[in-house]
Design a protein around this motif. Sequence first.
Motif, PDB file in Angstrom:
ATOM      1  N   ILE A  97      34.708  -0.631  44.843  1.00  0.00           N
ATOM      2  CA  ILE A  97      33.447  -1.282  44.490  1.00  0.00           C
ATOM      3  C   ILE A  97      32.914  -0.632  43.213  1.00  0.00           C
ATOM      4  CG2 ILE A  97      31.081  -1.742  45.254  1.00  0.00           C
ATOM      5  CD1 ILE A  97      32.245  -1.739  48.157  1.00  0.00           C
ATOM      6  N   PRO A  98      32.765  -1.426  42.128  1.00  0.00           N
ATOM      7  CA  PRO A  98      32.512  -0.844  40.810  1.00  0.00           C
ATOM      8  C   PRO A  98      31.191  -0.080  40.682  1.00  0.00           C
ATOM      9  CG  PRO A  98      32.513  -3.263  40.707  1.00  0.00           C
ATOM     10  CD  PRO A  98      32.938  -2.878  42.088  1.00  0.00           C
ATOM     11  N   THR A  99      30.188  -0.441  41.491  1.00  0.00           N
ATOM     12  CA  THR A  99      28.876   0.203  41.354  1.00  0.00           C
ATOM     13  C   THR A  99      28.765   1.489  42.179  1.00  0.00           C
ATOM     14  OG1 THR A  99      28.086  -1.238  43.111  1.00  0.00           O
ATOM     15  CG2 THR A  99      27.646  -1.941  40.859  1.00  0.00           C
ATOM     16  N   LEU A 100      29.778   1.789  42.990  1.00  0.00           N
ATOM     17  CA  LEU A 100      29.727   2.989  43.834  1.00  0.00           C
ATOM     18  C   LEU A 100      30.550   4.122  43.222  1.00  0.00           C
ATOM     19  CD1 LEU A 100      30.211   1.501  47.445  1.00  0.00           C
ATOM     20  CD2 LEU A 100      28.074   1.878  46.172  1.00  0.00           C
ATOM     21  N   THR A 101      30.135   5.355  43.502  1.00  0.00           N
ATOM     22  CA  THR A 101      30.909   6.519  43.060  1.00  0.00           C
ATOM     23  C   THR A 101      32.175   6.642  43.908  1.00  0.00           C
ATOM     24  OG1 THR A 101      29.892   8.013  44.650  1.00  0.00           O
ATOM     25  CG2 THR A 101      28.763   7.756  42.514  1.00  0.00           C
ATOM     26  N   GLU A 104      31.293   7.529  47.479  1.00  0.00           N
ATOM     27  CA  GLU A 104      30.718   6.379  48.188  1.00  0.00           C
ATOM     28  C   GLU A 104      31.792   5.345  48.513  1.00  0.00           C
ATOM     29  OE1 GLU A 104      26.269   6.731  46.147  1.00  0.00           O
ATOM     30  OE2 GLU A 104      27.783   5.410  45.270  1.00  0.00           O
ATOM     31  N   ASN A 105      32.732   5.127  47.584  1.00  0.00           N
ATOM     32  CA  ASN A 105      33.826   4.193  47.859  1.00  0.00           C
ATOM     33  C   ASN A 105      34.662   4.658  49.055  1.00  0.00           C
ATOM     34  OD1 ASN A 105      34.563   1.688  46.175  1.00  0.00           O
ATOM     35  ND2 ASN A 105      33.737   3.091  44.634  1.00  0.00           N
ATOM     36  N   ARG A 138      32.204   6.762  38.765  1.00  0.00           N
ATOM     37  CA  ARG A 138      32.416   5.382  39.192  1.00  0.00           C
ATOM     38  C   ARG A 138      33.807   4.928  38.741  1.00  0.00           C
ATOM     39  NH1 ARG A 138      27.562   4.757  36.745  1.00  0.00           N
ATOM     40  NH2 ARG A 138      28.626   3.550  35.154  1.00  0.00           N
ATOM     41  N   ASP A 140      34.968   2.718  36.772  1.00  0.00           N
ATOM     42  CA  ASP A 140      35.227   2.509  35.337  1.00  0.00           C
ATOM     43  C   ASP A 140      35.307   3.822  34.561  1.00  0.00           C
ATOM     44  OD1 ASP A 140      32.578   3.245  35.231  1.00  0.00           O
ATOM     45  OD2 ASP A 140      31.870   1.430  34.219  1.00  0.00           O
TER      46      ASP A 140
END
Length: 221
Positions: A97-101, A104-105, A138, A140
């Motif tokens: 999930i791109p918005t999670l660290t 968190e992922n 994250r 990216d």
Amino acid sequence: MAIAELRGVTKRYETGSEVLEALRGVDFAVEPGEFVAVMGPSGSGKSTMLHVLGLLDAPSEGAVLLDGRDVTGLTDAEQTRERKRSIGFVFQDFSLIPTLTAVENVEVPTLFGDDPGAGERACALLRRVGLGDRLDHRPDQLSGGQKQRVAVARALINAPRLLLADEPTGNLDRETGRRVLEEFSRIRAEDDVAVVAVTHDPRVSEFADRTVDIVDGEIRE
Ligand SMILES: Nc1ncnc2c1ncn2[C@@H]1O[C@H](COP(=O)(O)OP(=O)(O)O)[C@@H](O)[C@H]1O
Ligand SMILES: [Mg+2]
């Protein structure tokens, strides 16, 4: 006893008037702590086989067994519980999930239950796959190989006994692919986790205990 087994599994996809047989009478079993490579060309049914083995997709005919127990007839909710209890997935495109660290992922598979230790376990798993200095990055901000290792850590968060990986080296350069395969070998040896990796990459076989070929939806040992 096999940790997971397919017995006479056929899978048909029906699109409009077309019926495509993606798996034809597949028999397959993986033992605890065994690393099996399933090799076959594109379109041979590898992803379908992995999805059926991991209870993400139902067979049209035949049975799926976990620890010798037929789970084919279970309800969706029961299958989800079985999956969460014993199976980890590494998807071909990582599916982070791109918005999670990174941490968190890795925690995502624990989010639907009360699991206060999940954060600590996520950090420990990331350290184990060599990402202790990337916990709060994250996707990216990570390389392809680092993302793949986050995906491996996420697959291990619920301490599965079976790890299923779809083209685990597909998006990786040679060196990074080798490190991911070494990680699989280590998980298998140290934690007795069974690994099934489906791939068209012959290098995966070098790390596996056993290689099975799949051609046009049929297994050739
Ligand atoms: N959801 C689907 N609907 C219809 N056909 C599908 C679907 N998924 C896979 N197929 C078809 O089933 C065959 C096997 O696909 P797949 O299991 O993805 O093979 P592989 O992973 O070896 O490339 C292919 O011909 C593919 O086009
Ligand atoms: Mg595939």
